[in-house]
Scaffold this active site. Structure first.
Site, mmCIF file in Angstrom:
data_model
loop_
_atom_site.group_PDB
_atom_site.id
_atom_site.type_symbol
_atom_site.label_atom_id
_atom_site.label_comp_id
_atom_site.label_asym_id
_atom_site.label_seq_id
_atom_site.Cartn_x
_atom_site.Cartn_y
_atom_site.Cartn_z
ATOM 1 N N SER A 141 -6.081 -4.988 2.810
ATOM 2 C CA SER A 141 -5.514 -4.702 1.489
ATOM 3 C C SER A 141 -6.632 -4.255 0.567
ATOM 4 O O SER A 141 -7.796 -4.644 0.746
ATOM 5 C CB SER A 141 -4.843 -5.950 0.912
ATOM 6 O OG SER A 141 -4.539 -5.793 -0.471
ATOM 7 N N TYR A 155 -4.374 -14.821 -0.963
ATOM 8 C CA TYR A 155 -4.057 -13.572 -0.280
ATOM 9 C C TYR A 155 -5.271 -12.654 -0.260
ATOM 10 O O TYR A 155 -5.633 -12.095 0.788
ATOM 11 C CB TYR A 155 -2.878 -12.878 -0.966
ATOM 12 C CG TYR A 155 -2.517 -11.551 -0.339
ATOM 13 C CD1 TYR A 155 -1.714 -11.496 0.797
ATOM 14 C CD2 TYR A 155 -2.984 -10.351 -0.872
ATOM 15 C CE1 TYR A 155 -1.393 -10.280 1.384
ATOM 16 C CE2 TYR A 155 -2.664 -9.138 -0.303
ATOM 17 C CZ TYR A 155 -1.868 -9.104 0.830
ATOM 18 O OH TYR A 155 -1.557 -7.893 1.414
#
Length: 249
Positions: A141, A155
């Site tokens: 990401s 995350y």
């Protein structure tokens, strides 16, 4: 090099399903695995109806069941004859501010996104060593590049770990025979981003996964996608103080 037979984890929805559609349109054979087999079966039927010349194998897999990962990967490889490319994509986006009493959410994210990814990586490397080569793709990401406060802290940390593992492998296999690519998607429409607070930079699933597949096909070492605006924005994020960077991430 054309990687004809591609395995994708977390392929029942979101980015995994989007990549499967894009690769199927290129005529690639696919090995798709996820927990939700009903969705996998629906996706398989859709892909075969649209692209009759390809082979699609599906299998149930919870990547947190570590003993099952090598078994499922091997079974899918046997069904397709071999696997040329493995895309470690399965992940979740649960999270809560650290210290808020919701350890379970952050722990689940770290375990699924990082620990389970490590298991898939170990399995893929062993398979490719035995086969004499292959292409390992890690879906990380853009948040891997900067710590993010609040609900996305765990995350971001999990994806930073994935990107770091990819960088380590790229250095280890710089001369082959295994190619390693780290893909860092920005905001792309999926189940995981459905509740995202920031939607200004969101792109639809088809556009986003096409950008991912294009970068994967080029077998780049590390790529933020879509390239605009994320390639330059990632460079800026790395330089900004965390509190300010969080406004853009």
């Amino acid at each position: 090099m054309t990687r004809q037979k591609i395995l994708i984890t977390g392929a029942s929805s979101g980015l995994g399903a989007g990549m499967a559609r894009a690769f199927a349109a290129k005529g690639r054979d696919l090995a798709l695995c996820a927990r939700r087999t009903d969705r996998l079966d629906e996706l398989k039927a859709e892909l075969l109806e649209r692209h009759s010349g390809i082979t699609v194998a599906v299998a149930a897999l919870d990547v947190n069941d570590h003993e099952q990962v090598p078994k499922v990967f091997a079974a899918l490889s046997d069904e397709l004859g071999r696997i040329d490319r493995i895309i470690v994509n399965a992940g979740i986006g649960k999270g809560a501010p650290l210290g808020s009493g919701k350890l379970w959410a952050n722990k689940a994210t770290i375990e699924t996104n990082l620990v389970a990814a490590l298991v898939q990586i170990e399995t893929a490397i062993e398979m490719f060593k035995a086969a004499g080569g292959g292409h390992l793709v890690l879906i990380s990401s853009v948040l891997a590049n900067k710590g993010v406060p609040g609900v996305r802290a765990a995350y971001a940390a999990s994806k930073a770990g994935v990107s770091s593992l990819g960088e380590s492998l790229r250095a280890e296999y710089a001369k082959g025979p295994i190619k390693v690519t780290v893909i860092e998607p920005g905001y792309i429409e999926s189940e995981m981003t459905a509740s995202a607070e920031t939607t200004t930079l969101m792109v639809d699933n088809k556009t986003g996964t096409k950008a991912m597949v294009d970068a994967i096909e080029r077998e780049r070492g590390r790529a933020a996608v879509p390239a605009w605006p994320w390639a330059p924005l990632v460079q800026v994020l790395r330089l900004l103080p965390p509190r300010i960077a969080a406004r853009f991430a």
